[in-house]
Enzyme design. Structure first.
Site, mmCIF file in Angstrom:
data_model
loop_
_atom_site.group_PDB
_atom_site.id
_atom_site.type_symbol
_atom_site.label_atom_id
_atom_site.label_comp_id
_atom_site.label_asym_id
_atom_site.label_seq_id
_atom_site.Cartn_x
_atom_site.Cartn_y
_atom_site.Cartn_z
ATOM 1 N N ARG A 164 -30.245 -10.376 43.638
ATOM 2 C CA ARG A 164 -31.582 -10.613 44.230
ATOM 3 C C ARG A 164 -31.470 -11.142 45.655
ATOM 4 N NH1 ARG A 164 -31.637 -8.136 40.726
ATOM 5 N NH2 ARG A 164 -32.774 -8.234 38.777
ATOM 6 N N SER A 235 -40.694 -11.714 37.374
ATOM 7 C CA SER A 235 -39.889 -12.936 37.184
ATOM 8 C C SER A 235 -40.143 -13.905 38.327
ATOM 9 C CB SER A 235 -38.399 -12.590 37.185
ATOM 10 O OG SER A 235 -38.139 -11.641 36.194
ATOM 11 N N GLU A 331 -37.881 -16.592 42.769
ATOM 12 C CA GLU A 331 -37.490 -15.246 43.213
ATOM 13 C C GLU A 331 -38.474 -14.709 44.256
ATOM 14 O OE1 GLU A 331 -36.098 -12.329 40.177
ATOM 15 O OE2 GLU A 331 -37.505 -10.988 41.166
#
Ligand SMILES: Cc1cc2nc3c(=O)[nH]c(=O)nc-3n(C[C@H](O)[C@H](O)[C@H](O)COP(=O)(O)OP(=O)(O)OC[C@H]3O[C@@H](n4cnc5c(N)ncnc54)[C@H](O)[C@@H]3O)c2cc1C
Length: 336
Positions: A164, A235, A331
């Site tokens: 990520r 998420s 995130e």
């Protein structure tokens, strides 16, 4: 490039947060990029590049220009013995692009089906799902440097992809406008189906790109709250990656704690598990809450503000830190 003053961002972020921006414009072509460069040179205000708004949380109204990337187009470029090279413009819808590659007979991106957002945003956090990351099939991208108008080409090594994460996050968001991305799709694919129920969802059928994509669409629709129905950004926290020592210590206390060995010897654990076992799944404060469907997803039940969603995320970070001494990292990008 048409500039709209005092525009609402509510329909432009999947959290459905009712923020606004001082200026709003859409980037459809190279002339618009040129106009954006000129606007930037004339105004001492920040520019925020927006795709589908599915990985952003507006904490406040934005005092600057939000530029929505609407660049369109996709094509097969060439083929060699091992790969088919396809390219898509930054504003193309990611999932539609994935389905288009499958309809053309190309494999590789099927595990990334149904991820919301645009092609241009996908490299920013190296999107990933069901055992595949964008980096696995990435070839190169083109970007315009908004400081000086230079057109730049990035190969895979320059993008510094990680979990990520990418060069673009570290270099500074909104400095490089990603105009197109090229993928190298394998002509002899190796299917990834031993992950999170994909094999079962295939119901014994021989795997191919379309079947895997359909199975993943079904799994995602079952597991994740739909932003069309309830505001969310997928998420909300990254899965923490722990040292072997930290992992061992936790595992002795919590034998059920999931762990996935990483190439560098560290162990990735599940943020959803930690939140769930802190009793926070379904936790709600006003219109901001943790999804009842998935502990990793924060949701807007209607009129939650960006500040309320940030505040609930801080409560979760504090609870996880107190119980497990792990610091969760958000995130999505929090636009302050
Ligand atoms: C229900 C749901 C499920 C999700 N599932 C996943 C998942 O499985 N895996 C995963 O990795 N992510 C997932 N996400 C997160 C999200 O979909 C991805 O991060 C996606 O790539 C974001 O795309 P976007 O166009 O919406 O980006 P935005 O949210 O608009 O922007 C994200 C960042 O990219 C920047 N940006 C956008 N376009 C450009 C451009 N052209 N050039 C330069 N910078 C740009 C923005 O400034 C911002 O910093 C999910 C989100 C939701 C709502």
């Amino acid at each position: 490039m048409e500039i709209i003053k005092n525009a609402s961002l509510k329909a432009l972020n999947t959290f459905g947060v009712n923020a606004s921006t001082q200026y709003y414009a859409e980037i459809h072509n190279l002339d618009d990029i040129q106009a954006l460069l000129e606007w930037k040179a004339q105004h001492d205000l920040p520019v925020l590049l927006l795709g589908g708004g599915s990985n952003l949380l507006f904490k406040n109204n934005f005092d600057g220009l939000v530029a929505k990337i609407c660049l369109a187009g996709k094509e097969r470029i060439e083929e060699d013995d091992n790969f088919t090279y396809v390219s898509a413009a930054g504003g193309e819808n990611w999932h539609k692009f994935v389905r288009w590659t499958i309809s053309q007979g190309y494999a590789g991106l099927e595990n990334l089906s149904l991820i919301p957002g645009t092609v241009g945003a996908a490299p920013i956090q190296n999107i990933g799902a069901y055992g595949v990351e964008l980096a696995d099939h990435f070839h190169s991208l083109q970007a315009v440097n908004l400081e000086n108008g230079d057109v730049l080409e990035f190969d895979k090594a320059h993008c510094q992809f990680a979990y990520r994460d990418s060069f673009f996050k570290r270099y500074g968001l909104d400095k490089l406008l990603i105009t197109s991305v090229t993928f190298a799709l394998p002509r002899h694919p190796q299917w990834k189906i031993d992950y999170a129920g994909v094999r079962d969802a295939l119901e014994g059928k021989q795997p191919n790109a379309e079947r895997i994509s359909n199975a993943i669409i079904k799994l995602r629709q079952h597991k994740l709250p739909d932003p069309e129905v309830i505001g969310n950004a997928g998420s909300f926290f990254k899965n923490p990656i722990l040292s072997p020592e930290k992992w061992q210590a936790l595992r002795e206390k919590y034998p059920e704690l999931p762990g996935y060995q990483q190439a560098d010897g560290r162990i990735k654990t599940s943020a959803a598990w930690l939140i769930h076992h802190c009793g926070l799944k379904g936790y709600r404060k006003g219109d901001a809450g943790v999804s009842e469907k998935h502990a990793l997803v924060l949701v807007n039940y209607g009129n939650a503000t960006g500040k309320e969603l940030c505040s609930i995320s801080q409560e979760i970070i504090a609870a996880i830190s107190d119980k497990y001494e792990i610091f969760l990292e958000p995130e999505p990008r929090i636009v302050v």
